[in-house]
Design a protein around this motif. Structure first.
Motif, PDB file in Angstrom:
ATOM      1  N   LEU A 142     -18.722 -50.611  16.461  1.00  0.00           N
ATOM      2  CA  LEU A 142     -18.368 -49.454  15.641  1.00  0.00           C
ATOM      3  C   LEU A 142     -18.305 -49.808  14.164  1.00  0.00           C
ATOM      4  CD1 LEU A 142     -15.629 -47.770  17.862  1.00  0.00           C
ATOM      5  CD2 LEU A 142     -17.883 -46.857  17.308  1.00  0.00           C
ATOM      6  N   ILE A 143     -17.842 -51.006  13.847  1.00  0.00           N
ATOM      7  CA  ILE A 143     -17.812 -51.433  12.446  1.00  0.00           C
ATOM      8  C   ILE A 143     -19.236 -51.522  11.896  1.00  0.00           C
ATOM      9  CG2 ILE A 143     -17.257 -53.338  10.890  1.00  0.00           C
ATOM     10  CD1 ILE A 143     -14.828 -53.928  12.650  1.00  0.00           C
ATOM     11  N   GLY A 144     -20.131 -52.137  12.668  1.00  0.00           N
ATOM     12  CA  GLY A 144     -21.531 -52.208  12.248  1.00  0.00           C
ATOM     13  C   GLY A 144     -22.165 -50.840  12.145  1.00  0.00           C
ATOM     14  N   ALA A 145     -21.845 -49.941  13.090  1.00  0.00           N
ATOM     15  CA  ALA A 145     -22.388 -48.585  13.056  1.00  0.00           C
ATOM     16  C   ALA A 145     -21.878 -47.814  11.848  1.00  0.00           C
ATOM     17  CB  ALA A 145     -22.022 -47.853  14.344  1.00  0.00           C
ATOM     18  N   LEU A 146     -20.601 -47.984  11.530  1.00  0.00           N
ATOM     19  CA  LEU A 146     -20.029 -47.323  10.355  1.00  0.00           C
ATOM     20  C   LEU A 146     -20.731 -47.792   9.083  1.00  0.00           C
ATOM     21  CD1 LEU A 146     -17.843 -45.447   9.218  1.00  0.00           C
ATOM     22  CD2 LEU A 146     -16.308 -47.417   9.101  1.00  0.00           C
ATOM     23  N   PHE A 147     -21.059 -49.057   9.028  1.00  0.00           N
ATOM     24  CA  PHE A 147     -21.808 -49.615   7.895  1.00  0.00           C
ATOM     25  C   PHE A 147     -23.147 -48.893   7.742  1.00  0.00           C
ATOM     26  CE2 PHE A 147     -25.036 -52.624   6.401  1.00  0.00           C
ATOM     27  CZ  PHE A 147     -24.484 -53.082   5.219  1.00  0.00           C
ATOM     28  N   VAL A 195     -13.525 -41.356  31.868  1.00  0.00           N
ATOM     29  CA  VAL A 195     -14.370 -41.112  30.699  1.00  0.00           C
ATOM     30  C   VAL A 195     -14.308 -42.261  29.703  1.00  0.00           C
ATOM     31  CG1 VAL A 195     -14.717 -39.620  28.703  1.00  0.00           C
ATOM     32  CG2 VAL A 195     -14.254 -38.606  30.944  1.00  0.00           C
ATOM     33  N   LEU A 196     -13.099 -42.709  29.374  1.00  0.00           N
ATOM     34  CA  LEU A 196     -12.954 -43.777  28.393  1.00  0.00           C
ATOM     35  C   LEU A 196     -13.597 -45.071  28.886  1.00  0.00           C
ATOM     36  CD1 LEU A 196     -11.827 -44.513  25.653  1.00  0.00           C
ATOM     37  CD2 LEU A 196      -9.641 -45.079  26.735  1.00  0.00           C
ATOM     38  N   PHE A 197     -13.466 -45.341  30.167  1.00  0.00           N
ATOM     39  CA  PHE A 197     -14.092 -46.525  30.756  1.00  0.00           C
ATOM     40  C   PHE A 197     -15.609 -46.440  30.641  1.00  0.00           C
ATOM     41  CE2 PHE A 197     -16.003 -48.704  34.410  1.00  0.00           C
ATOM     42  CZ  PHE A 197     -15.481 -49.976  34.262  1.00  0.00           C
ATOM     43  N   GLN A 198     -16.177 -45.263  30.899  1.00  0.00           N
ATOM     44  CA  GLN A 198     -17.621 -45.078  30.835  1.00  0.00           C
ATOM     45  C   GLN A 198     -18.157 -45.257  29.411  1.00  0.00           C
ATOM     46  OE1 GLN A 198     -19.889 -44.505  33.392  1.00  0.00           O
ATOM     47  NE2 GLN A 198     -18.174 -44.928  34.768  1.00  0.00           N
ATOM     48  N   ILE A 199     -17.345 -44.951  28.424  1.00  0.00           N
ATOM     49  CA  ILE A 199     -17.765 -45.115  27.034  1.00  0.00           C
ATOM     50  C   ILE A 199     -17.727 -46.583  26.621  1.00  0.00           C
ATOM     51  CG2 ILE A 199     -17.199 -44.588  24.633  1.00  0.00           C
ATOM     52  CD1 ILE A 199     -16.069 -41.939  25.576  1.00  0.00           C
ATOM     53  N   LEU A 200     -16.633 -47.261  26.968  1.00  0.00           N
ATOM     54  CA  LEU A 200     -16.424 -48.627  26.489  1.00  0.00           C
ATOM     55  C   LEU A 200     -17.185 -49.671  27.297  1.00  0.00           C
ATOM     56  CD1 LEU A 200     -12.557 -48.502  25.792  1.00  0.00           C
ATOM     57  CD2 LEU A 200     -14.422 -48.292  24.133  1.00  0.00           C
ATOM     58  N   ALA A 201     -17.439 -49.394  28.573  1.00  0.00           N
ATOM     59  CA  ALA A 201     -18.095 -50.374  29.430  1.00  0.00           C
ATOM     60  C   ALA A 201     -19.606 -50.279  29.306  1.00  0.00           C
ATOM     61  CB  ALA A 201     -17.677 -50.156  30.888  1.00  0.00           C
ATOM     62  N   GLY A 202     -20.272 -51.417  29.465  1.00  0.00           N
ATOM     63  CA  GLY A 202     -21.729 -51.431  29.443  1.00  0.00           C
ATOM     64  C   GLY A 202     -22.310 -51.351  28.040  1.00  0.00           C
ATOM     65  N   GLY A 203     -23.583 -50.998  27.973  1.00  0.00           N
ATOM     66  CA  GLY A 203     -24.309 -51.027  26.705  1.00  0.00           C
ATOM     67  C   GLY A 203     -24.417 -49.697  25.998  1.00  0.00           C
ATOM     68  N   LEU A 204     -23.561 -48.725  26.362  1.00  0.00           N
ATOM     69  CA  LEU A 204     -23.660 -47.395  25.753  1.00  0.00           C
ATOM     70  C   LEU A 204     -23.485 -47.431  24.244  1.00  0.00           C
ATOM     71  CD1 LEU A 204     -23.887 -44.317  25.993  1.00  0.00           C
ATOM     72  CD2 LEU A 204     -21.416 -44.247  26.422  1.00  0.00           C
ATOM     73  N   MET A 205     -22.485 -48.149  23.767  1.00  0.00           N
ATOM     74  CA  MET A 205     -22.174 -48.139  22.337  1.00  0.00           C
ATOM     75  C   MET A 205     -23.294 -48.769  21.508  1.00  0.00           C
ATOM     76  SD  MET A 205     -19.172 -46.693  22.068  1.00  0.00           S
ATOM     77  CE  MET A 205     -18.350 -47.239  20.593  1.00  0.00           C
TER      78      MET A 205
END
Length: 315
Positions: A194-199, A229-239
């Protein structure tokens, strides 16, 4: 007489001082955040994997450009491909496999289509898909970070069927957010992604529509399926997939509405693959499938040209 060439391209046509090279190297800077997390959680071998992929990618592009008698420009695109590929690999993948995947990403997925700007699929994900098919065992062999409390978990990555977390959910979310869990090199730390994405958003390198609608669709689909839902967002390569791969200029739509459709399509495919296939993760193949639909989206989702109007039937 000297032939004057006319360059025809999609809007916008106003140049704001950001060359291709500058954009590419800003993306590299943003990727250094998840790369730093990979080194911290998985050790110095992560550096060897990243260097192997990057060096192989650059050398492959240089050699193929010479074979094709094309000018080689160190614009940073090969560096991004190599680094992104490394961040999608298991932490202990043999270096020669990483090099092979990087070679395939550049030689086949990128240069075989004509080079930067002509490739249909995301090169890094194309290389990862190639490795997943050729070396399925090695591509699903995981290690846990040395900082992790081994008494709290059994299993591999969070999306795997045999993943069991014996502590409370708050601790699980915390580990997933900071990156203290198993997985590919660059996908574990949502915070540094998220820090890199915000950049990238601040410098307007990427459009927020694709990642927002991608993640938002996964949230909605996971809620409908009764998943955490939160698990599905944070887990894996989604972000990392949503911010760094789905937003690739060449393989994503050029219009705003097209990007919304692209993001929604990515989310639907990810939810379907995660819930109805034998693969725990759906990000790689979701993006590759939507890459194939990208030309169709650009064809039918067009911006109305300035000064044009719909002719009245009464005239």
């Amino acid at each position: 007489m000297e032939d004057n060439k006319i360059l025809i391209s999609h809007a916008p046509h106003i140049w704001k001082g950001f060359s291709t090279s500058r954009i590419m190297y800003l993306v590299v800077v943003a990727l250094l955040f998840p790369a730093a997390a990979a080194i911290y959680f998985f050790g110095y071998y992560a550096i060897y994997l990243m260097l192997t992929c990057v060096v192989t990618a650059v050398l492959t592009e240089f050699i193929i450009k010479k074979i094709r008698k094309k000018r080689f420009i160190m614009d940073g695109s090969a560096v991004i491909t190599g680094l992104l590929l490394a961040l999608t690999l298991p932490p202990r993948l043999p270096l020669w496999m990483a090099a092979l995947g990087s070679f395939f990403a550049i030689a086949v997925v990128k240069e075989a289509f004509g080079g930067l700007g002509y490739n249909i699929f995301n090169p890094a994900l194309g290389g990862r898909a190639f490795l997943a098919v050729c070396f399925s065992k090695e591509m699903t062999t995981w290690v846990l970070p040395p900082h992790f409390n081994y008494d709290a978990i059994t299993g591999a990555t969070p999306l795997s069927e045999n993943f069991v977390y014996q502590s409370d959910k708050i601790s699980l979310y915390k580990d997933l957010f900071f990156g203290n869990t198993g997985g590919c090199l660059g996908e574990t730390s949502a915070l540094l992604i998220l820090i890199g994405a915000l950049f990238l958003v601040i410098f307007r390198i990427i459009d927020w529509r694709i990642p927002v609608f991608y993640i938002g669709t996964v949230v909605l689909g996971s809620f409908i399926m009764g998943k955490d839902v939160l698990f599905q967002i944070l887990a894996g390569g989604l972000m990392i997939g949503a911010f760094f791969m789905a937003t690739d200029y060449v393989t994503s739509p050029v219009t705003r509405n097209g990007r919304i459709i692209f993001g929604v399509g990515l989310g639907i495919l990810t939810v379907i693959i995660r819930n109805f296939s034998n693969m725990p993760e759906g990000v790689t193949y979701s993006i590759l499938i939507m890459n194939a639909f990208n030309p169709l989206i650009d064809r039918y989702i067009r911006v109305k040209p300035f000064g044009f109007y719909k002719k009245s039937k009464n005239v």
